[in-house]
Design an enzyme around this catalytic site. Structure first.
Site, PDB file in Angstrom:
ATOM      1  CG  ASP A  56      -1.994  -1.047   1.181  1.00  0.00           C
ATOM      2  OD1 ASP A  56      -2.386  -1.445   0.069  1.00  0.00           O
ATOM      3  OD2 ASP A  56      -2.461  -1.468   2.253  1.00  0.00           O
ATOM      4  CG  ASP A  98      -6.411  -1.622  -1.735  1.00  0.00           C
ATOM      5  OD1 ASP A  98      -6.645  -2.827  -1.922  1.00  0.00           O
ATOM      6  OD2 ASP A  98      -5.509  -1.211  -0.964  1.00  0.00           O
TER       7      ASP A  98
END
Length: 186
Positions: free
Chosen positions: A133, A147
């Protein structure tokens, strides 16, 4: 017009929607994978990079869990969920009833495959890898492009569901079935 002509004409838009779904999934997957490779190579282990002040920064972190870092002990469950999503979307791709559904499911598939790739191949591997991330939105979460694809795909799917837009239409017949019907009619 024969029955086989009708089947061919009816399946052509379905095929185009399936190709659109696959193209969007491939694009979302490629952009996610490319961004993760670049971020790991250039930003991992370094300080954050400000994009919009402190509202949006690039900060690399490995996430073995789900959104907001929840469920770190159940990484394999998220791997299985991503696999199930991919299988379901692939099955639906043959019967898509609309272009917006092709877009929504393409985003879901591309995002699921992006995060699934991390789960399979990133440390520690074996269905338990940590997702990379790097997009940090102040007061919200640190996410990646997979995402965001999943989020946008889900939002579009919800909108389409609330509007009553059908997900699938009639199943497109294969070329072998069309050929057999054409021979039987002759």
């Amino acid at each position: 017009m024969t029955t086989s002509d009708t089947v061919t004409d009816a399946s052509s838009p379905t095929r185009r929607r399936a190709y659109l779904l696959w193209a969007i999934a491939a694009l979302a997957y490629a952009v996610d994978l490319g961004s993760k490779l670049a971020v790991v190579a250039r930003l991992e282990g370094r300080t954050t990079v400000s994009v919009l002040g402190d509202w949006l920064v690039l900060r690399v972190q490995r996430n073995p869990g789900a959104a907001f870092g929840m469920g770190e002990a159940t990484t394999i469950v998220f791997t299985l969920i991503a696999t199930a999503v991919a299988v379901v979307v692939v099955r639906y791709s043959r019967r898509l009833a609309s272009t917006p559904w092709a877009i929504a499911l393409g985003l879901l598939l591309g995002g699921a495959l992006g995060n699934l790739t991390d789960r399979l191949f990133r440390t520690p591997g074996g269905l338990q890898g940590a997702v990379v991330d790097f997009i940090s939105v102040r007061g919200f979460s640190v996410m990646n492009l997979a995402d965001w694809a999943i989020t946008c795909g889900c939002a579009l799917a919800l909108l389409l569901s609330f509007r009553g837009s059908p997900t699938t239409g009639p199943v497109a017949r294969s070329d072998e079935a069309e050929g057999a019907e054409g021979e039987a009619a002759a």
